[in-house]
Design an enzyme around this catalytic site. Sequence first.
Site, PDB file in Angstrom:
ATOM      1  N   ASP A  89      56.394  58.869  46.810  1.00 23.50           N
ATOM      2  CA  ASP A  89      58.227  58.459  47.702  1.00 23.50           C
ATOM      3  C   ASP A  89      59.046  59.315  46.901  1.00 23.50           C
ATOM      4  O   ASP A  89      58.534  60.928  45.869  1.00 23.50           O
ATOM      5  CB  ASP A  89      58.548  57.447  46.792  1.00 23.50           C
ATOM      6  CG  ASP A  89      59.664  57.228  46.650  1.00 23.50           C
ATOM      7  OD1 ASP A  89      60.538  57.389  48.020  1.00 23.50           O
ATOM      8  OD2 ASP A  89      60.264  56.125  46.935  1.00 23.50           O
ATOM      9  N   ASP A 271      55.628  48.528  50.510  1.00 20.55           N
ATOM     10  CA  ASP A 271      54.681  48.786  49.098  1.00 20.55           C
ATOM     11  C   ASP A 271      55.383  47.643  48.679  1.00 20.55           C
ATOM     12  O   ASP A 271      57.163  47.640  48.586  1.00 20.55           O
ATOM     13  CB  ASP A 271      54.980  50.126  48.979  1.00 20.55           C
ATOM     14  CG  ASP A 271      56.317  50.528  48.379  1.00 20.55           C
ATOM     15  OD1 ASP A 271      56.382  50.563  46.982  1.00 20.55           O
ATOM     16  OD2 ASP A 271      57.387  51.041  49.357  1.00 20.55           O
ATOM     17  N   CYS A 309      38.638  32.642  46.111  1.00 17.37           N
ATOM     18  CA  CYS A 309      38.778  33.672  46.196  1.00 17.37           C
ATOM     19  C   CYS A 309      37.740  34.833  45.573  1.00 17.37           C
ATOM     20  O   CYS A 309      36.900  34.334  44.512  1.00 17.37           O
ATOM     21  CB  CYS A 309      40.091  33.952  45.376  1.00 17.37           C
ATOM     22  SG  CYS A 309      40.889  35.609  45.028  1.00 17.37           S
ATOM     23  N   CYS A 311      38.297  38.114  44.086  1.00 16.59           N
ATOM     24  CA  CYS A 311      38.266  39.015  43.241  1.00 16.59           C
ATOM     25  C   CYS A 311      37.756  38.977  41.939  1.00 16.59           C
ATOM     26  O   CYS A 311      37.408  38.322  41.634  1.00 16.59           O
ATOM     27  CB  CYS A 311      40.288  38.116  43.074  1.00 16.59           C
ATOM     28  SG  CYS A 311      40.779  37.771  41.707  1.00 16.59           S
ATOM     29  N   CYS A 314      38.938  35.898  40.112  1.00 19.66           N
ATOM     30  CA  CYS A 314      38.241  35.056  40.217  1.00 19.66           C
ATOM     31  C   CYS A 314      37.223  34.087  40.308  1.00 19.66           C
ATOM     32  O   CYS A 314      36.026  33.335  39.804  1.00 19.66           O
ATOM     33  CB  CYS A 314      38.553  34.215  41.344  1.00 19.66           C
ATOM     34  SG  CYS A 314      40.723  34.236  41.419  1.00 19.66           S
ATOM     35  N   HIS A 340      43.678  40.870  40.671  1.00 19.45           N
ATOM     36  CA  HIS A 340      44.422  38.796  41.594  1.00 19.45           C
ATOM     37  C   HIS A 340      45.228  38.946  42.504  1.00 19.45           C
ATOM     38  O   HIS A 340      44.950  39.121  43.841  1.00 19.45           O
ATOM     39  CB  HIS A 340      44.347  37.759  40.479  1.00 19.45           C
ATOM     40  CG  HIS A 340      44.406  36.588  41.770  1.00 19.45           C
ATOM     41  ND1 HIS A 340      43.852  36.075  42.430  1.00 19.45           N
ATOM     42  CD2 HIS A 340      46.010  36.268  42.272  1.00 19.45           C
ATOM     43  CE1 HIS A 340      44.203  35.131  42.830  1.00 19.45           C
ATOM     44  NE2 HIS A 340      45.402  35.053  43.111  1.00 19.45           N
TER      45      HIS A 340
END
Length: 376
Positions: A89, A271, A309, A311, A314, A340
């Site tokens: 940015d 984003d 999930c 991730c 999890c 997560h």
Amino acid sequence: MYKLLKREGYAKRGEFHTVHGVIQTPVFMNVGTVAAIKGAVSTQDLQEIKTQVQLSNTYHLHVRPGDELIKEMGGIHKFMVWNKPILTDSGGFQVFSLAKLRKIKEEGVYFNSHIDGRKIFMSPEKSMQIQSNLASTIAMAFDECPSSVAERSYVEQSVARTTRWLKRCKTELTRLNQLKDTINPQQMLFGINQGAIFADIRVEHAKQIAELDLDGYAIGGLAVGESHEEMYHILDVTVPHLPLEKPTYLMGVGTPANILEGVERGVDFFDCVYPSRNGRHGHLYTNQGKINLFNQKYERDVKPIEENCQCPACQHYSRAYIRHLLKAKEMLGMRLCVLHNLYFYNTMMEEIRDALDKGIFKSYKEEKLYSMKQIK
């Protein structure tokens, strides 16, 4: 180079080819402002949770550790050990949101650092020079981000200046990309559409910057206080005037619902700090809605944050354990929650791309929005 693969209504499914790899769009960019995701998340973690693009900030890295130091270290990719695309940015938003004292002139902006108070000058040329030193994949043009409640006359003057600054950014980045010591001579430039919530100013500005044949186009100055309805209206009227064959980036947005609505209106890049910021406070996204792990009801809950999930949180840990870590202010609790949430966002983008590939995005969007409202 952007390749449009498929459309469903205004929604776009594409591929963006860069020097650091191909980005499948629509995509969510994980926000690592100072070349790190807040919450002790490493670049190795980012690979594991399906991150395609990492976003860092020109202003923050210029202030600390310094863009010249990063150039000396081989550029931001080597510095943070990340081999996929990075978007930087321009620093424009930070200059206008963090600086209490600033002077806007045609040559640029004079302001004081929010860290140590030292005087800083930021201009289109300076922003491009910093981003060239960082050697990111995509550089953002330096713009002014006027308030969503600014007077029309001020917004008109501000947008005209942003257009003039954009032309200077393009000229300077072209020059920098030709220098022998430039780390990434294939650095791309995205321009930014502004205009607060004035639809006609937005449309006119979109038409003007579309003529500059940039690598991509962003819509800035939204999600800064206006209603969701106002934001969606601006997207409805503005996006059709940006080049279809270039990626469109909605800056700083947003919630899962915002993203689904944005995709439907033709946005490719998103984003937002929400997944990491909310994660650090125990607020977690699931396919049934958002949960707050600080709630007492999770104290003895042996289930993962979300069933099925994949991730890292999890796969191994219970809600009860992660809640305990958060209550005890252990960094691991924040880390697992951030992992997560970012995994949830990246997986949702994967599902969106799959739905667009199959031509079922509209029904997918409706089902997703309905399911995410189930937790009360």
